[in-house]
Motif scaffolding. Sequence first.
Motif, short mmCIF file in Angstrom:
data_model
loop_
_atom_site.label_atom_id
_atom_site.label_comp_id
_atom_site.label_asym_id
_atom_site.label_seq_id
_atom_site.Cartn_x
_atom_site.Cartn_y
_atom_site.Cartn_z
N LEU A 57 0.85 -1.19 0.00
CA LEU A 57 0.00 0.00 0.00
C LEU A 57 0.88 1.23 0.00
O LEU A 57 1.95 1.25 0.65
CB LEU A 57 -0.91 -0.04 1.23
N ASP A 83 -3.10 10.05 -1.18
CA ASP A 83 -4.27 10.67 -0.54
C ASP A 83 -4.95 11.60 -1.54
O ASP A 83 -4.57 12.77 -1.69
CB ASP A 83 -3.86 11.44 0.71
N PHE A 128 -5.61 6.50 0.81
CA PHE A 128 -4.76 5.37 0.43
C PHE A 128 -5.22 4.68 -0.85
O PHE A 128 -4.44 3.94 -1.44
CB PHE A 128 -4.63 4.32 1.55
N GLU A 129 -6.46 4.88 -1.27
CA GLU A 129 -6.91 4.22 -2.51
C GLU A 129 -6.24 4.86 -3.71
O GLU A 129 -6.16 6.08 -3.83
CB GLU A 129 -8.43 4.33 -2.65
N ALA A 174 -6.70 0.04 -2.48
CA ALA A 174 -5.50 0.62 -1.88
C ALA A 174 -4.41 -0.42 -1.72
O ALA A 174 -3.23 -0.10 -1.76
CB ALA A 174 -5.84 1.21 -0.52
N ARG A 175 -4.82 -1.68 -1.52
CA ARG A 175 -3.86 -2.76 -1.26
C ARG A 175 -3.70 -3.65 -2.49
O ARG A 175 -4.69 -4.05 -3.11
CB ARG A 175 -4.32 -3.59 -0.06
#
Length: 253
Positions: free
Chosen positions: A97, A102, A110-111, A118-119
């Motif tokens: 991530l 932001d 985080f997306e 995000a991950r």
Amino acid sequence: MSRTAIVSAMHEELRALLPLLERPQQAEFAGRRFHLGQMMGRPVVLVLSGIGKVAAATTAALLLHEVEVERIVFTGAAGGLGAGVRVGDVVVARELLQHDMDASPLFPRFEVPLTGRARFPSDPALSDALAAATLHCLNDARTRIGEAHLADFGIDSPLLHEGLVISGDRFVATAPESEQLRKLLPDALAVEMEGAALAQVCADFGAPFAVLRTISDRADDSAHVDFSRFIVEVASVYTREIVASWLEGASFA
């Protein structure tokens, strides 16, 4: 037989791997030197990515488009964040991530915009194999590195950890910064500057990847202490031994 890329963030790690390369050849793209050959009988390419997310993304795209590798393994050092993640331990990333992404309020923090996530998960089979090779090497760390070297860095019984690794274009080197990351991302095991960018590129290409990180510090006010020496005497040795062990037992076509 398909080719595997092994990417190093720092010169010291690349220098530790190059002597293992058989039948070496070189190619250059975008100012990067790609070292092609065989290691443990497997076709590989070794390359220095440089530091930071853009450098890692550029290198990954070149490997997948110009060199046409089948999989990428990224190696390097990281700061420990998770409880019990100590100097000398190794982390195999299961997710990555970007902690400095932001685009809120347009997208959740985080997306990665327009991806819906995000991950980015690493390849399970590749990460499993690297984790097994890591355990094998850590069990013999005193012989491979030397007990005196380990003691110099306060390393005793190094451990393997698997889980979330976070990346950002900032060297996290103060206790307040690391504590803030722990609050925002409590399951993060380690922080570094490249892995999540490589993960995003590999996701775009549909290419398997894995990220292997040696913990050099606790991402706090002591993060700069003996960093260069640690890379040479510990992290680069870990990388060489783990990668060689993994390739020797690899089962990919």
